[in-house]
Design a protein around this motif. Structure first.
Motif, PDB file in Angstrom:
ATOM      1  N   HIS A   1     -13.036   6.940   0.146  1.00 59.13           N
ATOM      2  CA  HIS A   1     -13.329   6.819  -1.291  1.00 59.13           C
ATOM      3  C   HIS A   1     -12.992   5.408  -1.772  1.00 59.13           C
ATOM      4  CE1 HIS A   1     -14.449  10.926  -2.345  1.00 59.13           C
ATOM      5  NE2 HIS A   1     -13.512  11.346  -1.516  1.00 59.13           N
ATOM      6  N   ILE A   2     -11.853   4.897  -1.323  1.00 60.57           N
ATOM      7  CA  ILE A   2     -11.489   3.523  -1.684  1.00 60.57           C
ATOM      8  C   ILE A   2     -12.532   2.556  -1.120  1.00 60.57           C
ATOM      9  CG2 ILE A   2      -9.763   1.704  -1.363  1.00 60.57           C
ATOM     10  CD1 ILE A   2      -7.626   3.938  -1.257  1.00 60.57           C
ATOM     11  N   GLY A   3     -12.905   2.773   0.131  1.00 58.29           N
ATOM     12  CA  GLY A   3     -13.899   1.912   0.760  1.00 58.29           C
ATOM     13  C   GLY A   3     -15.229   1.928   0.031  1.00 58.29           C
ATOM     14  N   GLY A   4     -15.578   3.076  -0.510  1.00 56.01           N
ATOM     15  CA  GLY A   4     -16.839   3.175  -1.231  1.00 56.01           C
ATOM     16  C   GLY A   4     -16.872   2.402  -2.527  1.00 56.01           C
TER      17      GLY A   4
ATOM     18  N   GLN B   1     -15.872  -9.378   5.545  1.00 58.47           N
ATOM     19  CA  GLN B   1     -15.297  -9.441   4.197  1.00 58.47           C
ATOM     20  C   GLN B   1     -14.937  -8.038   3.710  1.00 58.47           C
ATOM     21  OE1 GLN B   1     -17.416 -11.810   1.195  1.00 58.47           O
ATOM     22  NE2 GLN B   1     -18.622 -12.666   2.862  1.00 58.47           N
ATOM     23  N   SER B   2     -15.844  -7.108   3.970  1.00 54.39           N
ATOM     24  CA  SER B   2     -15.613  -5.731   3.532  1.00 54.39           C
ATOM     25  C   SER B   2     -14.384  -5.144   4.210  1.00 54.39           C
ATOM     26  CB  SER B   2     -16.835  -4.868   3.845  1.00 54.39           C
ATOM     27  OG  SER B   2     -17.989  -5.385   3.236  1.00 54.39           O
ATOM     28  N   ILE B   3     -14.227  -5.425   5.491  1.00 56.89           N
ATOM     29  CA  ILE B   3     -13.088  -4.881   6.230  1.00 56.89           C
ATOM     30  C   ILE B   3     -11.783  -5.501   5.731  1.00 56.89           C
ATOM     31  CG2 ILE B   3     -12.008  -4.855   8.518  1.00 56.89           C
ATOM     32  CD1 ILE B   3     -14.842  -4.470   9.671  1.00 56.89           C
ATOM     33  N   LYS B   4     -11.806  -6.789   5.459  1.00 62.28           N
ATOM     34  CA  LYS B   4     -10.607  -7.432   4.920  1.00 62.28           C
ATOM     35  C   LYS B   4     -10.227  -6.827   3.573  1.00 62.28           C
ATOM     36  CE  LYS B   4      -9.636 -10.576   8.043  1.00 62.28           C
ATOM     37  NZ  LYS B   4      -8.365 -10.528   8.801  1.00 62.28           N
ATOM     38  N   LEU B   5     -11.226  -6.632   2.714  1.00 68.55           N
ATOM     39  CA  LEU B   5     -10.964  -6.022   1.408  1.00 68.55           C
ATOM     40  C   LEU B   5     -10.489  -4.589   1.567  1.00 68.55           C
ATOM     41  CD1 LEU B   5     -13.906  -7.260  -0.843  1.00 68.55           C
ATOM     42  CD2 LEU B   5     -11.467  -7.737  -1.141  1.00 68.55           C
ATOM     43  N   TYR B   6     -11.095  -3.878   2.492  1.00 66.27           N
ATOM     44  CA  TYR B   6     -10.709  -2.489   2.768  1.00 66.27           C
ATOM     45  C   TYR B   6      -9.247  -2.430   3.163  1.00 66.27           C
ATOM     46  CZ  TYR B   6     -11.039   2.108   5.147  1.00 66.27           C
ATOM     47  OH  TYR B   6     -10.870   3.405   5.562  1.00 66.27           O
ATOM     48  N   GLU B   7      -8.862  -3.296   4.088  1.00 66.99           N
ATOM     49  CA  GLU B   7      -7.460  -3.329   4.526  1.00 66.99           C
ATOM     50  C   GLU B   7      -6.536  -3.591   3.332  1.00 66.99           C
ATOM     51  OE1 GLU B   7      -6.563  -6.624   7.013  1.00 66.99           O
ATOM     52  OE2 GLU B   7      -4.448  -6.099   7.225  1.00 66.99           O
ATOM     53  N   LYS B   8      -6.906  -4.573   2.528  1.00 68.40           N
ATOM     54  CA  LYS B   8      -6.070  -4.935   1.382  1.00 68.40           C
ATOM     55  C   LYS B   8      -5.949  -3.767   0.409  1.00 68.40           C
ATOM     56  CE  LYS B   8      -5.682  -8.494  -2.218  1.00 68.40           C
ATOM     57  NZ  LYS B   8      -6.344  -9.696  -2.800  1.00 68.40           N
ATOM     58  N   ARG B   9      -7.067  -3.114   0.120  1.00 66.52           N
ATOM     59  CA  ARG B   9      -7.070  -2.032  -0.864  1.00 66.52           C
ATOM     60  C   ARG B   9      -6.315  -0.800  -0.371  1.00 66.52           C
ATOM     61  NH1 ARG B   9     -11.288  -1.789  -4.714  1.00 66.52           N
ATOM     62  NH2 ARG B   9     -10.436   0.278  -5.157  1.00 66.52           N
ATOM     63  N   VAL B  10      -6.591  -0.365   0.871  1.00 69.55           N
ATOM     64  CA  VAL B  10      -5.931   0.867   1.324  1.00 69.55           C
ATOM     65  C   VAL B  10      -4.440   0.632   1.541  1.00 69.55           C
ATOM     66  CG1 VAL B  10      -8.035   1.794   2.351  1.00 69.55           C
ATOM     67  CG2 VAL B  10      -6.417   0.530   3.791  1.00 69.55           C
ATOM     68  N   MET B  11      -4.073  -0.583   1.962  1.00 67.79           N
ATOM     69  CA  MET B  11      -2.657  -0.850   2.171  1.00 67.79           C
ATOM     70  C   MET B  11      -1.905  -0.856   0.843  1.00 67.79           C
ATOM     71  SD  MET B  11      -2.189  -0.875   5.369  1.00 67.79           S
ATOM     72  CE  MET B  11      -0.480  -1.406   5.402  1.00 67.79           C
ATOM     73  N   SER B  12      -2.561  -1.315  -0.225  1.00 67.83           N
ATOM     74  CA  SER B  12      -1.881  -1.364  -1.521  1.00 67.83           C
ATOM     75  C   SER B  12      -1.974  -0.045  -2.282  1.00 67.83           C
ATOM     76  CB  SER B  12      -2.450  -2.499  -2.369  1.00 67.83           C
ATOM     77  OG  SER B  12      -3.794  -2.251  -2.688  1.00 67.83           O
ATOM     78  N   GLU B  13      -3.070   0.681  -2.113  1.00 67.82           N
ATOM     79  CA  GLU B  13      -3.288   1.889  -2.921  1.00 67.82           C
ATOM     80  C   GLU B  13      -2.910   3.180  -2.197  1.00 67.82           C
ATOM     81  OE1 GLU B  13      -7.253   1.942  -4.565  1.00 67.82           O
ATOM     82  OE2 GLU B  13      -7.228  -0.227  -4.848  1.00 67.82           O
ATOM     83  N   LEU B  14      -2.921   3.151  -0.877  1.00 71.14           N
ATOM     84  CA  LEU B  14      -2.676   4.390  -0.122  1.00 71.14           C
ATOM     85  C   LEU B  14      -1.401   4.321   0.702  1.00 71.14           C
ATOM     86  CD1 LEU B  14      -4.001   7.139   0.378  1.00 71.14           C
ATOM     87  CD2 LEU B  14      -5.271   6.116   2.266  1.00 71.14           C
ATOM     88  N   TYR B  15      -1.104   3.142   1.211  1.00 71.82           N
ATOM     89  CA  TYR B  15       0.059   3.015   2.090  1.00 71.82           C
ATOM     90  C   TYR B  15       1.077   2.031   1.514  1.00 71.82           C
ATOM     91  CZ  TYR B  15      -3.393   5.027   5.289  1.00 71.82           C
ATOM     92  OH  TYR B  15      -4.354   5.826   5.861  1.00 71.82           O
TER      93      TYR B  15
END
Lengths: 82, 135
Positions: free
Chosen positions: B31-34, B106-120
């Motif tokens: 969902h975050i990735g989307g 770019q998407s993967i870098k953003l994905y990592e940043k977002r899930v690490m801050s919002e989920l983990y």
């Protein structure tokens, strides 16, 4: 180790409807659309043919994958670690 | 209901536990990735996530104003030592390059940043030491 989607082979075999493709993305190949879909918000959705061949940088993807998998493993207390 | 939605609902329902399952975490990540690709049009839903292997998935589906499905497709980006192999709904395998590869990264870098801050966010940042074992 199978991925989660491997339990649902229909995901991999689902047939893309060409009629819908031409209806919704007229004149575009799926490669064009994929490039557009992957455009980041704020980045112009440039759709153009790709001619570059210097793709060695893709190895940069691995560190992010390791970080994410480590986080998952920690969040599940290692129960589902490979 | 899309195939991905059906999968995640089944996966989440199978094993309720105090700690989240990997399928539950991947569902949340998707969902975050989307959200990385901007606000979708009305009726359009997106998922983007890393599976428990070495593949990234981008899935998009759309329904019309009456809820009838318009289209649904899934793109798989398999990370291989020799490159990133893309397939659309299991067909048309091709190694990507150029702009598409750049944007995927770019998407993967953003994905990592977002899930690490919002989920983990409760976890300390991990410093990757090696490539995934399965690669």
């Amino acid at each position: 180790m199978p991925g989660p989607l491997d339990h649902h082979p229909e995901v991999h075999t689902w047939q893309y409807p060409e009629a819908q493709q031409s209806e919704f993305f007229p004149g575009r190949t799926i490669e064009d659309f994929s490039a557009r879909a992957l455009s980041i918000a704020g980045t112009p959705p440039v759709v153009e043919r790709v001619e570059r061949h210097d793709s060695a940088e893709f190895q940069d993807i691995y560190p992010s994958m390791v970080t994410i998998k480590n986080a998952r493993r920690a969040a599940t207390d290692g129960e589902e670690a490979a | 209901m899309s195939l991905l939605q059906a999968f995640f609902q089944k996966a989440v329902a199978v094993l309720p536990s105090r700690t989240p399952s990997q399928a539950q975490l991947i569902d949340k990540e998707s969902h975050i990735g989307g959200q990385l690709f901007g606000k979708p049009s009305k009726g359009v839903s997106r998922r983007f996530f890393l599976d428990d292997g070495d593949s990234w998935f981008y899935s998009e589906s759309a329904v019309d104003s009456s809820g009838q499905p318009l289209y649904n497709f899934t793109i798989r980006y398999q990370i291989l030592p020799q490159g990133v192999l893309k397939s659309v709904d299991g067909k048309g395998h091709v190694f990507i390059k150029g702009i598409e590869l750049d944007r995927l990264q770019q998407s993967i870098k953003l994905y990592e940043k977002r899930v690490m801050s919002e989920l983990y966010s409760s976890q300390q940042p991990t410093q990757p030491q090696s490539r995934p074992a399965a690669v």
